[in-house]
Design a protein around this motif. Structure first.
Motif, PDB file in Angstrom:
ATOM      1  N   LEU A 111      33.988   9.460   2.032  1.00 30.46           N
ATOM      2  CA  LEU A 111      32.745   8.888   1.506  1.00 30.46           C
ATOM      3  C   LEU A 111      31.744   9.985   1.172  1.00 30.46           C
ATOM      4  O   LEU A 111      31.057   9.930   0.141  1.00 30.46           O
ATOM      5  CB  LEU A 111      32.153   7.912   2.526  1.00 30.46           C
ATOM      6  N   SER A 112      31.679  11.005   2.010  1.00 36.24           N
ATOM      7  CA  SER A 112      30.758  12.111   1.778  1.00 36.24           C
ATOM      8  C   SER A 112      31.125  12.894   0.523  1.00 36.24           C
ATOM      9  O   SER A 112      30.252  13.406  -0.185  1.00 36.24           O
ATOM     10  CB  SER A 112      30.746  13.053   2.989  1.00 36.24           C
ATOM     11  N   ARG A 113      32.427  12.994   0.224  1.00 38.82           N
ATOM     12  CA  ARG A 113      32.862  13.722  -0.972  1.00 38.82           C
ATOM     13  C   ARG A 113      32.490  12.989  -2.250  1.00 38.82           C
ATOM     14  O   ARG A 113      32.376  13.600  -3.314  1.00 38.82           O
ATOM     15  CB  ARG A 113      34.383  13.941  -0.939  1.00 38.82           C
ATOM     16  N   VAL A 114      32.298  11.686  -2.155  1.00 38.91           N
ATOM     17  CA  VAL A 114      31.957  10.883  -3.327  1.00 38.91           C
ATOM     18  C   VAL A 114      30.455  10.756  -3.531  1.00 38.91           C
ATOM     19  O   VAL A 114      29.956  10.875  -4.658  1.00 38.91           O
ATOM     20  CB  VAL A 114      32.597   9.474  -3.212  1.00 38.91           C
ATOM     21  N   GLN A 115      29.699  10.523  -2.446  1.00 39.05           N
ATOM     22  CA  GLN A 115      28.268  10.262  -2.594  1.00 39.05           C
ATOM     23  C   GLN A 115      27.366  11.266  -1.893  1.00 39.05           C
ATOM     24  O   GLN A 115      26.145  11.141  -1.944  1.00 39.05           O
ATOM     25  CB  GLN A 115      27.949   8.853  -2.081  1.00 39.05           C
ATOM     26  N   SER A 126      26.122  13.523   1.672  1.00 34.90           N
ATOM     27  CA  SER A 126      25.713  13.087   3.003  1.00 34.90           C
ATOM     28  C   SER A 126      24.586  13.972   3.531  1.00 34.90           C
ATOM     29  O   SER A 126      24.547  15.180   3.270  1.00 34.90           O
ATOM     30  CB  SER A 126      26.906  13.134   3.965  1.00 34.90           C
ATOM     31  N   SER A 127      23.676  13.342   4.256  1.00 35.70           N
ATOM     32  CA  SER A 127      22.595  14.084   4.914  1.00 35.70           C
ATOM     33  C   SER A 127      22.965  14.477   6.336  1.00 35.70           C
ATOM     34  O   SER A 127      22.223  15.191   7.008  1.00 35.70           O
ATOM     35  CB  SER A 127      21.320  13.229   4.948  1.00 35.70           C
ATOM     36  N   ASP A 128      24.140  14.016   6.776  1.00 34.16           N
ATOM     37  CA  ASP A 128      24.638  14.357   8.107  1.00 34.16           C
ATOM     38  C   ASP A 128      25.003  15.845   8.127  1.00 34.16           C
ATOM     39  O   ASP A 128      25.770  16.315   7.282  1.00 34.16           O
ATOM     40  CB  ASP A 128      25.865  13.507   8.421  1.00 34.16           C
ATOM     41  N   PRO A 129      24.459  16.615   9.078  1.00 30.24           N
ATOM     42  CA  PRO A 129      24.755  18.053   9.137  1.00 30.24           C
ATOM     43  C   PRO A 129      26.249  18.362   9.204  1.00 30.24           C
ATOM     44  O   PRO A 129      26.689  19.423   8.745  1.00 30.24           O
ATOM     45  CB  PRO A 129      24.048  18.493  10.427  1.00 30.24           C
ATOM     46  N   ALA A 130      27.044  17.423   9.766  1.00 30.68           N
ATOM     47  CA  ALA A 130      28.484  17.654   9.888  1.00 30.68           C
ATOM     48  C   ALA A 130      29.189  17.587   8.541  1.00 30.68           C
ATOM     49  O   ALA A 130      30.296  18.103   8.388  1.00 30.68           O
ATOM     50  CB  ALA A 130      29.092  16.623  10.847  1.00 30.68           C
ATOM     51  N   PHE A 131      28.543  16.951   7.536  1.00 34.38           N
ATOM     52  CA  PHE A 131      29.213  16.758   6.245  1.00 34.38           C
ATOM     53  C   PHE A 131      28.408  17.310   5.064  1.00 34.38           C
ATOM     54  O   PHE A 131      28.856  17.212   3.923  1.00 34.38           O
ATOM     55  CB  PHE A 131      29.458  15.263   5.994  1.00 34.38           C
ATOM     56  N   GLU A 132      27.235  17.906   5.310  1.00 38.10           N
ATOM     57  CA  GLU A 132      26.375  18.303   4.198  1.00 38.10           C
ATOM     58  C   GLU A 132      26.959  19.451   3.377  1.00 38.10           C
ATOM     59  O   GLU A 132      26.586  19.627   2.210  1.00 38.10           O
ATOM     60  CB  GLU A 132      24.988  18.685   4.721  1.00 38.10           C
ATOM     61  N   ASP A 133      27.850  20.235   3.951  1.00 42.24           N
ATOM     62  CA  ASP A 133      28.443  21.365   3.219  1.00 42.24           C
ATOM     63  C   ASP A 133      29.791  21.012   2.578  1.00 42.24           C
ATOM     64  O   ASP A 133      30.444  21.880   2.004  1.00 42.24           O
ATOM     65  CB  ASP A 133      28.638  22.561   4.158  1.00 42.24           C
ATOM     66  N   ILE A 134      30.204  19.782   2.671  1.00 49.05           N
ATOM     67  CA  ILE A 134      31.498  19.393   2.126  1.00 49.05           C
ATOM     68  C   ILE A 134      31.462  19.447   0.599  1.00 49.05           C
ATOM     69  O   ILE A 134      30.414  19.167  -0.027  1.00 49.05           O
ATOM     70  CB  ILE A 134      31.884  17.974   2.613  1.00 49.05           C
ATOM     71  N   LEU A 135      32.559  19.858  -0.021  1.00 50.05           N
ATOM     72  CA  LEU A 135      32.634  19.948  -1.476  1.00 50.05           C
ATOM     73  C   LEU A 135      32.770  18.557  -2.069  1.00 50.05           C
ATOM     74  O   LEU A 135      33.683  17.801  -1.709  1.00 50.05           O
ATOM     75  CB  LEU A 135      33.816  20.815  -1.883  1.00 50.05           C
ATOM     76  N   LEU A 136      31.862  18.224  -2.982  1.00 46.54           N
ATOM     77  CA  LEU A 136      31.888  16.906  -3.607  1.00 46.54           C
ATOM     78  C   LEU A 136      33.072  16.784  -4.562  1.00 46.54           C
ATOM     79  O   LEU A 136      33.535  17.774  -5.143  1.00 46.54           O
ATOM     80  CB  LEU A 136      30.591  16.665  -4.376  1.00 46.54           C
ATOM     81  N   ARG A 137      33.565  15.553  -4.694  1.00 44.16           N
ATOM     82  CA  ARG A 137      34.635  15.294  -5.657  1.00 44.16           C
ATOM     83  C   ARG A 137      34.091  15.477  -7.068  1.00 44.16           C
ATOM     84  O   ARG A 137      32.996  14.996  -7.396  1.00 44.16           O
ATOM     85  CB  ARG A 137      35.157  13.863  -5.499  1.00 44.16           C
ATOM     86  N   GLU A 138      34.875  16.148  -7.926  1.00 43.22           N
ATOM     87  CA  GLU A 138      34.471  16.371  -9.306  1.00 43.22           C
ATOM     88  C   GLU A 138      34.940  15.230 -10.196  1.00 43.22           C
ATOM     89  O   GLU A 138      36.022  14.669  -9.997  1.00 43.22           O
ATOM     90  CB  GLU A 138      35.048  17.693  -9.819  1.00 43.22           C
ATOM     91  N   LEU A 166      44.244   0.219   0.431  1.00 39.04           N
ATOM     92  CA  LEU A 166      44.392   1.611   0.862  1.00 39.04           C
ATOM     93  C   LEU A 166      43.173   2.095   1.638  1.00 39.04           C
ATOM     94  O   LEU A 166      42.034   1.745   1.323  1.00 39.04           O
ATOM     95  CB  LEU A 166      44.593   2.531  -0.348  1.00 39.04           C
ATOM     96  N   TYR A 167      43.450   2.918   2.637  1.00 35.69           N
ATOM     97  CA  TYR A 167      42.405   3.677   3.323  1.00 35.69           C
ATOM     98  C   TYR A 167      42.688   5.139   3.020  1.00 35.69           C
ATOM     99  O   TYR A 167      43.704   5.689   3.447  1.00 35.69           O
ATOM    100  CB  TYR A 167      42.439   3.411   4.827  1.00 35.69           C
ATOM    101  N   ARG A 168      41.790   5.783   2.275  1.00 37.56           N
ATOM    102  CA  ARG A 168      42.048   7.099   1.713  1.00 37.56           C
ATOM    103  C   ARG A 168      41.252   8.171   2.462  1.00 37.56           C
ATOM    104  O   ARG A 168      40.047   8.042   2.649  1.00 37.56           O
ATOM    105  CB  ARG A 168      41.682   7.113   0.225  1.00 37.56           C
ATOM    106  N   ILE A 169      41.960   9.224   2.874  1.00 39.75           N
ATOM    107  CA  ILE A 169      41.345  10.302   3.636  1.00 39.75           C
ATOM    108  C   ILE A 169      41.521  11.625   2.888  1.00 39.75           C
ATOM    109  O   ILE A 169      42.649  12.043   2.607  1.00 39.75           O
ATOM    110  CB  ILE A 169      41.965  10.415   5.040  1.00 39.75           C
ATOM    111  N   SER A 170      40.401  12.267   2.560  1.00 41.80           N
ATOM    112  CA  SER A 170      40.451  13.556   1.873  1.00 41.80           C
ATOM    113  C   SER A 170      39.202  14.361   2.212  1.00 41.80           C
ATOM    114  O   SER A 170      38.086  13.943   1.906  1.00 41.80           O
ATOM    115  CB  SER A 170      40.545  13.358   0.352  1.00 41.80           C
ATOM    116  N   GLY A 171      39.407  15.515   2.851  1.00 46.14           N
ATOM    117  CA  GLY A 171      38.292  16.390   3.188  1.00 46.14           C
ATOM    118  C   GLY A 171      38.061  17.473   2.159  1.00 46.14           C
ATOM    119  O   GLY A 171      37.050  18.180   2.193  1.00 46.14           O
TER     120      GLY A 171
END
Length: 266
Positions: A86-90, A92-104, A166-171
């Motif tokens: 979810l963070s990769r798509v939209q 996140s303000s959560d410090p644990a996910f704020e540096d994650i690379l967004l989906r292009e 489907l439940y999709r997991i991608s970091g």
């Protein structure tokens, strides 16, 4: 050059596997009968009837238990993985996910919409047309797939269709694993259906290379049906070209062979 070598090696493996086993006319009819037979009825006049019934029930129980226990054992991973997707798509303000690379946009991972069209070569008398559509947002997806098989001699047709939530997991763009549950329908001389689960895995060792492994397990009237698919694709923005090999088996009946196709995604 690396991509070219991978394609050459893959084509060599596909050629070997496809020529090492010959399928005969009437294969679609044999497959349907094996996949949809009523075990309790067919075993009445057989000395092995009790064994057949036992193994049919055993498979059904194992099918259910394995899936339930797997879900229980991976609850934490699934929750965290869903947050990653979810963070990769939209974002996140959560410090644990704020540096994650967004989906292009136009990337094959976590697609909002994806369509696959493949041509299967099962045997000189049997071919198949495989269409698949997936829609989703972040960790949640819905996939519909239909494979139409045509046999020339004797003339015969058969459809296999799957619907999976489907439940999709991608970091990251490098790896994605999905877990799906739904149903399978086999339509030939008659129409039969049963539960189905699937586990697609996508690996991207290079931005332009995708290795996809998909295992799907279904059951109709207590008969287990396994669908195992391995492929490699040349990936570009919004589309990819794919070569693969698929094996669908129920009992002693097998449909297998190489396929080629194209994927479009957004």
């Amino acid at each position: 050059m690396c991509i070219k070598r991978l394609l050459i090696i893959f084509l060599g493996i596909v050629f070997f596997l496809n020529t090492s086993c010959v399928l005969f006319a009437g294969q679609l009819d044999d497959f349907e009968k094996t996949a949809t037979k009523n075990r309790s009825t067919s075993s009445e006049n057989s000395d092995d009837g009790d064994d057949d019934s036992f193994w049919g029930e055993f498979f059904g129980e194992i099918f259910t238990v394995l899936f339930i226990e797997s879900v229980k054992g991976m609850c934490s991973l699934i929750k965290y993985g869903g947050q990653l997707s979810l963070s990769r798509v939209q974002g996140s303000s959560d410090p644990a996910f704020e540096d994650i690379l967004l989906r292009e946009k136009g990337s094959p991972d976590l697609p909002f919409f994806k369509a696959d069209l493949n041509y299967h070569l099962i045997h000189s008398d049997i071919d198949g047309f495989d269409g698949r559509v997936e829609v989703g947002y972040g960790p949640f997806g819905l996939q519909y797939r239909n494979i139409y098989f045509n046999e020339d001699s004797p003339e015969d047709h058969m459809n296999l269709s799957y619907v999976h939530g489907l439940y999709r997991i991608s970091g990251s763009r490098v790896f994605e694993i999905d877990a799906g549950i739904g149903a399978m329908t086999l339509k030939g001389e008659s129409r039969n259906s049963g539960p189905s689960i699937t586990l697609p895995i996508n690996i991207y060792p290079h931005p332009n290379v995708n290795i996809r492994l998909v295992s799907t397990w279904s059951a109709i009237n207590g008969n287990g049906i396994g669908d195992y698919d391995g492929s490699i694709a040349y990936v570009r923005k919004y589309y990819s070209l794919r070569l693969g090999y698929e094996r669908i088996q129920t009992g002693d009946a097998v449909l297998k062979g190489p396929y080629a196709g194209v994927s479009l995604y957004y």
